[in-house]
Design a protein around this motif. Sequence first.
Motif, PDB file in Angstrom:
ATOM      1  N   UNK A 237      91.039  32.150  29.471  1.00  0.00           N
ATOM      2  CA  UNK A 237      92.104  31.164  29.321  1.00  0.00           C
ATOM      3  C   UNK A 237      93.345  31.594  30.103  1.00  0.00           C
ATOM      4  N   UNK A 238      93.645  32.901  30.036  1.00  0.00           N
ATOM      5  CA  UNK A 238      94.810  33.406  30.777  1.00  0.00           C
ATOM      6  C   UNK A 238      94.611  33.223  32.281  1.00  0.00           C
ATOM      7  N   UNK A 239      93.368  33.345  32.738  1.00  0.00           N
ATOM      8  CA  UNK A 239      93.088  33.280  34.179  1.00  0.00           C
ATOM      9  C   UNK A 239      93.018  31.864  34.717  1.00  0.00           C
ATOM     10  N   UNK A 240      92.775  30.886  33.842  1.00  0.00           N
ATOM     11  CA  UNK A 240      92.507  29.528  34.337  1.00  0.00           C
ATOM     12  C   UNK A 240      93.376  28.467  33.677  1.00  0.00           C
ATOM     13  N   UNK A 241      94.108  28.845  32.647  1.00  0.00           N
ATOM     14  CA  UNK A 241      94.927  27.905  31.878  1.00  0.00           C
ATOM     15  C   UNK A 241      94.059  26.770  31.312  1.00  0.00           C
ATOM     16  N   UNK A 242      92.759  27.007  31.203  1.00  0.00           N
ATOM     17  CA  UNK A 242      91.865  25.977  30.669  1.00  0.00           C
ATOM     18  C   UNK A 242      91.691  24.791  31.603  1.00  0.00           C
ATOM     19  N   UNK A 243      92.046  24.960  32.888  1.00  0.00           N
ATOM     20  CA  UNK A 243      91.910  23.839  33.826  1.00  0.00           C
ATOM     21  C   UNK A 243      90.611  23.999  34.592  1.00  0.00           C
ATOM     22  N   UNK A 244      89.860  22.915  34.642  1.00  0.00           N
ATOM     23  CA  UNK A 244      88.524  22.968  35.232  1.00  0.00           C
ATOM     24  C   UNK A 244      88.568  23.474  36.673  1.00  0.00           C
ATOM     25  N   UNK A 245      89.592  23.078  37.439  1.00  0.00           N
ATOM     26  CA  UNK A 245      89.602  23.471  38.855  1.00  0.00           C
ATOM     27  C   UNK A 245      89.719  24.991  38.991  1.00  0.00           C
ATOM     28  N   UNK A 253      84.898  32.023  43.859  1.00  0.00           N
ATOM     29  CA  UNK A 253      85.296  33.334  44.400  1.00  0.00           C
ATOM     30  C   UNK A 253      84.261  34.393  44.075  1.00  0.00           C
ATOM     31  N   UNK A 254      83.698  34.310  42.864  1.00  0.00           N
ATOM     32  CA  UNK A 254      82.676  35.291  42.464  1.00  0.00           C
ATOM     33  C   UNK A 254      81.393  35.103  43.294  1.00  0.00           C
ATOM     34  N   UNK A 255      81.019  33.850  43.525  1.00  0.00           N
ATOM     35  CA  UNK A 255      79.803  33.579  44.328  1.00  0.00           C
ATOM     36  C   UNK A 255      79.973  34.168  45.731  1.00  0.00           C
ATOM     37  N   UNK A 274      87.826  38.190  42.075  1.00  0.00           N
ATOM     38  CA  UNK A 274      87.813  36.739  42.366  1.00  0.00           C
ATOM     39  C   UNK A 274      89.142  36.098  41.965  1.00  0.00           C
ATOM     40  N   UNK A 275      89.741  36.561  40.862  1.00  0.00           N
ATOM     41  CA  UNK A 275      91.031  36.001  40.439  1.00  0.00           C
ATOM     42  C   UNK A 275      92.073  36.225  41.537  1.00  0.00           C
ATOM     43  N   UNK A 276      92.092  37.434  42.083  1.00  0.00           N
ATOM     44  CA  UNK A 276      93.083  37.738  43.124  1.00  0.00           C
ATOM     45  C   UNK A 276      92.793  36.935  44.397  1.00  0.00           C
ATOM     46  N   UNK A 277      91.511  36.852  44.767  1.00  0.00           N
ATOM     47  CA  UNK A 277      91.222  36.187  46.047  1.00  0.00           C
ATOM     48  C   UNK A 277      91.271  34.671  45.931  1.00  0.00           C
ATOM     49  N   UNK A 278      90.861  34.122  44.773  1.00  0.00           N
ATOM     50  CA  UNK A 278      90.718  32.660  44.714  1.00  0.00           C
ATOM     51  C   UNK A 278      91.816  31.964  43.922  1.00  0.00           C
ATOM     52  N   UNK A 279      92.549  32.685  43.085  1.00  0.00           N
ATOM     53  CA  UNK A 279      93.553  31.995  42.258  1.00  0.00           C
ATOM     54  C   UNK A 279      94.974  32.463  42.549  1.00  0.00           C
ATOM     55  N   UNK A 302     108.144  31.799  35.869  1.00  0.00           N
ATOM     56  CA  UNK A 302     108.512  31.329  37.210  1.00  0.00           C
ATOM     57  C   UNK A 302     107.748  32.107  38.269  1.00  0.00           C
ATOM     58  N   UNK A 303     107.140  31.391  39.198  1.00  0.00           N
ATOM     59  CA  UNK A 303     106.407  32.026  40.294  1.00  0.00           C
ATOM     60  C   UNK A 303     104.973  32.385  39.943  1.00  0.00           C
ATOM     61  N   UNK A 304     104.597  32.235  38.679  1.00  0.00           N
ATOM     62  CA  UNK A 304     103.216  32.540  38.281  1.00  0.00           C
ATOM     63  C   UNK A 304     102.368  31.264  38.385  1.00  0.00           C
ATOM     64  N   UNK A 305     101.036  31.419  38.417  1.00  0.00           N
ATOM     65  CA  UNK A 305     100.224  30.232  38.750  1.00  0.00           C
ATOM     66  C   UNK A 305     100.307  29.092  37.739  1.00  0.00           C
ATOM     67  N   UNK A 306     100.618  29.386  36.488  1.00  0.00           N
ATOM     68  CA  UNK A 306     100.587  28.314  35.494  1.00  0.00           C
ATOM     69  C   UNK A 306     101.967  27.939  34.966  1.00  0.00           C
ATOM     70  N   UNK A 307     102.955  28.142  35.817  1.00  0.00           N
ATOM     71  CA  UNK A 307     104.294  27.641  35.488  1.00  0.00           C
ATOM     72  C   UNK A 307     104.182  26.124  35.337  1.00  0.00           C
ATOM     73  N   UNK A 308     104.644  25.529  34.225  1.00  0.00           N
ATOM     74  CA  UNK A 308     104.462  24.084  34.052  1.00  0.00           C
ATOM     75  C   UNK A 308     105.064  23.298  35.216  1.00  0.00           C
ATOM     76  N   UNK A 309     104.358  22.241  35.643  1.00  0.00           N
ATOM     77  CA  UNK A 309     104.798  21.488  36.838  1.00  0.00           C
ATOM     78  C   UNK A 309     106.191  20.894  36.638  1.00  0.00           C
TER      79      UNK A 309
END
Length: 324
Positions: A237-245, A253-255, A274-279, A302-309
């Motif tokens: 959940x921390x790595x993807x914020x529960x977002x399918x994309x 990235x793992x593949x 994979x988190x570092x390379x793909x996200x 701020x500046x992190x991938x899941x900062x709310x839009x």
Amino acid sequence: MNVAEFEALRVFTSEYLQFPPFVAAFNEIERLVQLYRQTGIAQHLLVTGESGSGKTTLCKAMVERYPHASLPERDVIPVLFVPMPSTATIASVAEAMLARLGDPAPTTGTTSAKTARVARLARACAVELILFDEANHIQDRGQLPTQYMVGDWLKSLMDDVQVPTVLLGLPRVENLLRVNEQLRRRFMLRLHLEFGKDPDHTIETQCLRLFTSLTPSLPVPFNKGGTTWSELAYRLHAATDGRVSYVKSLLIGAIRQVFEQDLQEITLAVLEAAFTSAIWPQGVGALNPFCANFDFRRLDRAGEPFQPSDEVVRPSSRRRAHAA
Ligand SMILES: Nc1ncnc2c1ncn2[C@@H]1O[C@H](COP(=O)(O)OP(=O)(O)OP(=O)(O)O)[C@@H](O)[C@H]1O
Ligand SMILES: [Mg+2]
């Protein structure tokens, strides 16, 4: 990249995932179409979701569910899918609709002539559902009078065409409805494409389910090692914020690594890379959810991938702040 890797990616990305918020939104839109078909009643829906939550994919799934047909005498377009142009003026939205309705000269004529053509062609093509994707573009135009005018035009068009209409966009679209009461009244039905409160499953568990629904399509097995399922759920959940994309990007990235390094399984160490390379390239050490010394917190500052839009400062609002 080799043929086997292409094939693995094709298999991996080929199917719609039936995760609960996506299914709920799909079913609700389907209900709008059926209600309209059986009673002529047009109800409307607002679907919001952060970037990568599946809004555009949902539109594509609806277009596939009710495909276009070319009859000898006319085109039938049951689902009119319209991505809002970034300028989001009345003329540009009308032109986008005309182009999708097969108008041979979408840019020709005054705005009111274009609007009249949209309504006429929508009826001629037997449109039964309109999907306006990227509705936040109306709001991103910034000035309230413009937002109001486009909103007002949309409302009149909906009253004229009288088919179910779905607005899809980032969560800030709700602000658009706040400034326009008549539009707000038409979009009382609202859904959010996000894992919500479920008495039986935490958001982390729902995220884990999404992940495990994808692992059978991987070219090699996933091995969680000594990590417990609940810890893995938290990390995912921390790595993807529960977002399918992001779940998909992580596994894509793992593949990539599987083929580059000829791996026999996907472990947490593979997901870490994979988190570092793909996200998130800055996501290393304590900022990488799959690292042993991860901070165990959401990556939404701020500046992190899941900062709310809503918190991301857009260029137009920066200009306004300067002008004020
Ligand atoms: N139900 C689904 N099944 C499989 N893949 C999906 C699904 N929903 C989304 N995706 C994947 O996630 C990616 C992002 O989805 P999508 O483009 O629909 O998000 P979005 O909400 O429209 O984002 P944005 O706000 O940035 O436009 C897509 O490329 C697709 O691969
Ligand atoms: Mg989209």
